[in-house]
Design a protein around this motif. Structure first.
Motif, PDB file in Angstrom:
ATOM      1  N   ASP A 193       0.941   5.239   1.804  1.00  0.00           N
ATOM      2  CA  ASP A 193       0.399   5.967   2.954  1.00  0.00           C
ATOM      3  C   ASP A 193      -0.260   7.268   2.513  1.00  0.00           C
ATOM      4  O   ASP A 193       0.064   7.812   1.458  1.00  0.00           O
ATOM      5  N   HIS A 203       0.826  -1.211   0.000  1.00  0.00           N
ATOM      6  CA  HIS A 203       0.000   0.000   0.000  1.00  0.00           C
ATOM      7  C   HIS A 203       0.859   1.261   0.000  1.00  0.00           C
ATOM      8  O   HIS A 203       2.065   1.200   0.248  1.00  0.00           O
ATOM      9  N   HIS A 261       4.743  -0.183  -0.080  1.00  0.00           N
ATOM     10  CA  HIS A 261       5.377  -0.955   0.986  1.00  0.00           C
ATOM     11  C   HIS A 261       4.390  -1.937   1.603  1.00  0.00           C
ATOM     12  O   HIS A 261       3.176  -1.794   1.456  1.00  0.00           O
TER      13      HIS A 261
END
Ligand SMILES: [Fe+2]
Length: 286
Positions: A162, A160, A229
Motif C-alpha cells: 500500500d 501488492h 498482501h
C-alpha cells in the motif's frame, strides 16, 4: 432503517471506545499494539454492532454497482508502471491479475452511516491510540479515503504494497469460498525493497505467508506499506464487500495521480497539486 449514532454502529459492550478512561478500552488498545508489533496485523472481532453492520452493509450493497473496474486488469506489487531499465523478472516488471473493483469515497454523502462513522472523532482517537501515534488524521484524499472494495465471483487482488502505512478495514460481506486475505509481514522496509524476498513470494513461496479468517463485522488494522498482501480469488457466489478507511500521520496527504486514476478511474485537482509537490516519508517505489 433507523438512523444510528456512530456509537451505536459499534458494539459498545465489547468496544467502549468513546470512554477514554475505561479499563476495557485500555485492554483492547494494548492487545492491538501487541498484535501490530508481532506481525503488522490486528483484528477486533465483532467490532460492529448487529444494527451497525446491517447499516454499513446496506450502504455498500446499494453502491456496489458503481464500482470502478480498471480495464487494465493486471498490476505489479507497486501498482505502478513497468520499468524497462530493470530485468524482465524484477518485481516491477511482473504483472498479475487485479480484477476487483472499488466504490469511490465520493459516492457516500456526509450524512451516511459510513461517512459519519469515519469522521467520528472518538474512532480516530481510538485508532490513534491503537497505532501508538502522536497524531492521526483522516486521509484527505477525496476519492479514496473511505471506499468499498468489491470482489465478485472470480475476482482477485494481486500481491501488492500500500501507499499509506496504516489501513483500517471492516469486512461487511464475506465470500462463500476464497476471497481470503493473505500477507507477508514486514517483507520490505523503508531502506530496502527486498526484491529477492518479493520475488520468492511471487514465485509461490508460502514460507512467510499468513492467512486471516476475517468475518463480517470485524475490524482489521493492517500495516500495508511494508507487508506484501493480496486477496485470493473469490470462488463463491457471494460478492465480498470490504469497507476501507484510511488515516494518515500527516495532514494533507493524498494518493498519486497515477495510482488513484488506476484504482478509482478519477483524479481531482488535489491529486495533481500533490503530485507536483509530494509529501513522502521514504523513497520506496510506491
Ligand atoms: Fe492493500
Amino acid at each position: 432503517m433507523t438512523r444510528l449514532t456512530p456509537q451505536q454502529i459499534i458494539d459498545q459492550d465489547r468496544y467502549p471506545i468513546a470512554a477514554a478512561d475505561s479499563p476495557q478500552r485500555r485492554e483492547v488498545v494494548d492487545d492491538v499494539r501487541t498484535s501490530l508489533a508481532d506481525d503488522g496485523c490486528a483484528v477486533l472481532r465483532g467490532f460492529l454492532s448487529g444494527d451497525g453492520h446491517a447499516a454499513l452493509l446496506a450502504e455498500a450493497a446499494e453502491r456496489e454497482h458503481l464500482a470502478f473496474y480498471n480495464p487494465v486488469n493486471k498490476a505489479n506489487v507497486h501498482l505502478g508502471d513497468p520499468d524497462p531499465t530493470l530485468p524482465a523478472d524484477h518485481p516491477r516488471n511482473r504483472f498479475f491479475p487485479r480484477t476487483n473493483g472499488f466504490v469511490r469515497a465520493d459516492e457516500w454523502d456526509e450524512t451516511s452511516h459510513s461517512k459519519r462513522l469515519y469522521d467520528w472523532a472518538p474512532l480516530k482517537d481510538f485508532l490513534q491510540d491503537c497505532l501508538a501515534k502522536d497524531e492521526l488524521h483522516v486521509y484527505e484524499d477525496p476519492v479514496s479515503n473511505m471506499i468499498v472494495n468489491v470482489q465478485r465471483t472470480g475476482e482477485e487482488f494481486n500481491w501488492h504494497f500500500d501507499t499509506n502505512e496504516f489501513t483500517i478495514t471492516m469486512l461487511l460481506q464475506s465470500a462463500d469460498s476464497g476471497g481470503r486475505f493473505e500477507y507477508v509481514p514486514d517483507l520490505r522496509s523503508p531502506a530496502d525493497e527486498n526484491d529477492a524476498g518479493v520475488t520468492a513470494v511471487l514465485d509461490g513461496d508460502r514460507t512467510g505467508v499468513r492467512t486471516l479468517d476475517l468475518r463480517p463485522g470485524d475490524l482489521q488494522f493492517f500495516l500495508g506499506r511494508f507487508s506484501l498482501h493480496r486477496v485470493t480469488p473469490n470462488t463463491g457466489d457471494t460478492t465480498r464487500l470490504l469497507l476501507i478507511m484510511s488515516f494518515s500521520e500527516r495532514p494533507g496527504s493524498v494518493g498519486s495521480v497515477q495510482r488513484i486514476r488506476s484504482l478509482y478511474g478519477k483524479v481531482t485537482d488535489e491529486h495533481r497539486a500533490a503530485s507536483a509537490a509530494p509529501v513522502r516519508a521514504d523513497a520506496l517505489m510506491d
